[in-house]
Design a protein around this motif. Structure first.
Motif, PDB file in Angstrom:
ATOM      1  N   GLY A  91       0.769  -1.229   0.000  1.00 15.91           N
ATOM      2  CA  GLY A  91       0.000   0.000   0.000  1.00 15.91           C
ATOM      3  C   GLY A  91       0.802   1.282   0.000  1.00 15.91           C
ATOM      4  O   GLY A  91       0.232   2.379   0.058  1.00 15.91           O
ATOM      5  N   CYS A  92       2.129   1.199  -0.085  1.00 14.96           N
ATOM      6  CA  CYS A  92       2.963   2.406  -0.063  1.00 14.96           C
ATOM      7  C   CYS A  92       2.862   3.159  -1.386  1.00 14.96           C
ATOM      8  O   CYS A  92       2.883   2.548  -2.455  1.00 14.96           O
ATOM      9  N   ARG A  93       2.779   4.483  -1.280  1.00 14.13           N
ATOM     10  CA  ARG A  93       2.749   5.329  -2.464  1.00 14.13           C
ATOM     11  C   ARG A  93       3.747   6.486  -2.356  1.00 14.13           C
ATOM     12  O   ARG A  93       3.920   7.242  -3.305  1.00 14.13           O
ATOM     13  N   LYS A  94       4.353   6.642  -1.199  1.00 17.23           N
ATOM     14  CA  LYS A  94       5.420   7.617  -1.012  1.00 17.23           C
ATOM     15  C   LYS A  94       6.702   6.853  -0.672  1.00 17.23           C
ATOM     16  O   LYS A  94       6.668   5.912   0.136  1.00 17.23           O
ATOM     17  N   PHE A  95       7.810   7.260  -1.272  1.00 19.34           N
ATOM     18  CA  PHE A  95       9.064   6.549  -1.061  1.00 19.34           C
ATOM     19  C   PHE A  95      10.178   7.530  -0.723  1.00 19.34           C
ATOM     20  O   PHE A  95      10.377   8.525  -1.427  1.00 19.34           O
ATOM     21  N   TRP A  96      10.865   7.249   0.368  1.00 14.04           N
ATOM     22  CA  TRP A  96      12.098   7.947   0.721  1.00 14.04           C
ATOM     23  C   TRP A  96      13.215   6.934   0.556  1.00 14.04           C
ATOM     24  O   TRP A  96      13.220   5.887   1.209  1.00 14.04           O
ATOM     25  N   ILE A  97      14.158   7.239  -0.327  1.00 18.26           N
ATOM     26  CA  ILE A  97      15.160   6.235  -0.692  1.00 18.26           C
ATOM     27  C   ILE A  97      16.563   6.794  -0.528  1.00 18.26           C
ATOM     28  O   ILE A  97      16.910   7.819  -1.118  1.00 18.26           O
ATOM     29  N   GLY A  98      17.369   6.109   0.279  1.00 20.69           N
ATOM     30  CA  GLY A  98      18.770   6.452   0.453  1.00 20.69           C
ATOM     31  C   GLY A  98      19.616   5.697  -0.551  1.00 20.69           C
ATOM     32  O   GLY A  98      19.509   4.479  -0.664  1.00 20.69           O
ATOM     33  N   VAL A  99      20.449   6.419  -1.303  1.00 19.33           N
ATOM     34  CA  VAL A  99      21.166   5.786  -2.414  1.00 19.33           C
ATOM     35  C   VAL A  99      22.666   5.625  -2.154  1.00 19.33           C
ATOM     36  O   VAL A  99      23.444   5.424  -3.079  1.00 19.33           O
ATOM     37  N   GLY A 100      23.087   5.677  -0.899  1.00 16.16           N
ATOM     38  CA  GLY A 100      24.514   5.526  -0.601  1.00 16.16           C
ATOM     39  C   GLY A 100      24.976   4.076  -0.631  1.00 16.16           C
ATOM     40  O   GLY A 100      24.199   3.156  -0.400  1.00 16.16           O
ATOM     41  N   GLY A 101      26.261   3.883  -0.956  1.00 16.99           N
ATOM     42  CA  GLY A 101      26.910   2.581  -0.777  1.00 16.99           C
ATOM     43  C   GLY A 101      26.642   1.528  -1.822  1.00 16.99           C
ATOM     44  O   GLY A 101      26.702   0.325  -1.530  1.00 16.99           O
TER      45      GLY A 101
END
Length: 362
Positions: A91-101
């Motif tokens: 059900g997620c529609r918002k995404f916070w994504i860390g792109v390190g490493g």
């Protein structure tokens, strides 16, 4: 009275910092790792039930691969797309994504393949994984991309400003530490340029024709003049930033800004007398957008006293001390014997050194 706020800047700890600060739950899922073998990855869903927090290193991280097996020609971001798919089903529609490493240099085609995008070679076959597959892309088809993506928003925690290509692009700057030799770097750079030519030719014309871009919001179709291969951050995570920008209409932001905003750190600081921050090693780079500097700027804007503790000091520490951001900077390993320094990285010793330093200095 002590108030604790775990922080992260988009790399390791990004998910847990937000789960702790905002409230939510961790989930574990089996996905494709960077070398194609299955790995267990964690991601978070916040208490609102619609916001997913993902660290791409959980599925495509360099720490998942033995040093001798690093090879960006074959490493893939496919597992990142699989995590997003699971979050969508929840059900997620918002995404916070860390792109390190990341261990990859595939421009994010692996992630996009997992989300239903097809990258075809000259014979009409799906290309293989990694930068090797990227070099063979001759056609892009998005008809099978998950329809839910059209109503999703993506905020990418990105602390690098490197473009996709060029001297400061992901192949030249980051690929060597992911196992690429000089010839591989040159070949990957050529592949990235070819790929960007194809994407930008199809992507923006497709946006205007309502065919290629997933999101048909007219305002987002106006981005063709400003979003391209040279956009700062497009080269993040081996070009994964480019995939998010061009196919998922993402917004790239410094990771620390996302965390600060979402946990309302400015408000938390408002009523305190002393702010304590720090990191493993403080040096000249601390002032280049790292967490302690960000905390100190927020605190100083409210005229708060700021003290920083570090595991050790590095070259340029005097710049931190003279910056006006910190009222004092202390190393918790100062005064230790050679033998004690040898154990300083052990968790129990580090905790003891931290407690001793705080008692002595404060």
């Amino acid at each position: 009275e002590i108030h604790i706020s775990p922080l992260a800047d988009g790399g390791e700890g990004f998910t847990k910092a937000l789960i702790y600060g905002v409230g939510g739950k961790l989930h574990s899922v089996e996905v494709t790792g960077p070398l194609g073998k299955k790995v267990n990855a964690e991601f978070g869903i916040l208490n609102d039930g619609v916001t997913a927090v993902i660290e791409i290193a959980e599925a495509a991280g360099i720490t998942l691969i033995p040093k001798e097996k690093l090879n960006p020609l074959i490493t893939t971001t496919y597992g990142v797309g699989e995590i997003i798919k699971v979050a969508l089903k929840k059900g997620c529609r918002k995404f916070w994504i860390g792109v390190g490493g990341s261990a990859t240099n595939d421009a994010g085609i692996g992630m996009l393949q997992a989300l239903g995008c097809h990258f075809l070679d000259e014979y009409g076959n799906e290309v293989c994984c990694g930068a090797e597959g990227l070099s063979k892309v001759c056609g892009i088809h998005i008809e099978d991309m998950l329809p839910e993506l059209s109503v999703c928003s993506f905020q990418i925690a990105c602390d690098v400003t490197n473009p996709l290509v060029g001297e400061n692009g992901c192949s030249h700057i980051f690929a060597p530490q992911k196992g690429a030799d000089a010839q591989m770097v040159e070949n990957m750079e050529k592949s990235m340029v070819r790929y960007a030519d194809l994407v930008e030719q199809q992507n923006w014309s497709g946006c205007k024709q309502d065919k290629v871009q997933m999101n048909t919001d007219p305002e987002k179709c106006q981005m063709d003049s400003i979003i391209n291969r040279m956009t700062p951050g497009a080269g993040a995570a081996g070009g994964l930033g480019y995939a998010f920008l061009m196919f998922l209409h993402a917004r790239l932001r410094p990771g620390i800004d996302i965390v600060f905003d979402e946990i309302h750190l400015k408000e938390r600081i408002k009523n305190v007398d002393l702010v304590i921050t720090g990191e493993g090693r403080m040096d000249a780079q601390t002032l280049m957008g790292k967490t302690p500097a960000g905390v100190a700027k927020l605190a100083k804007a409210q005229k708060k006293k700021v003290v920083a503790f570090a595991g050790c000091f590095g070259e340029g520490i005097e710049q931190c001390m003279e910056s006006g951001l910190f009222d004092a900077c202390y190393s918790i390993t100062d005064g230790l014997s050679e033998e004690e320094r040898g154990r300083a990285m052990q968790t129990e010793c580090a905790m003891q050194n931290m407690e001793r330093a705080v008692r002595e200095k404060l």
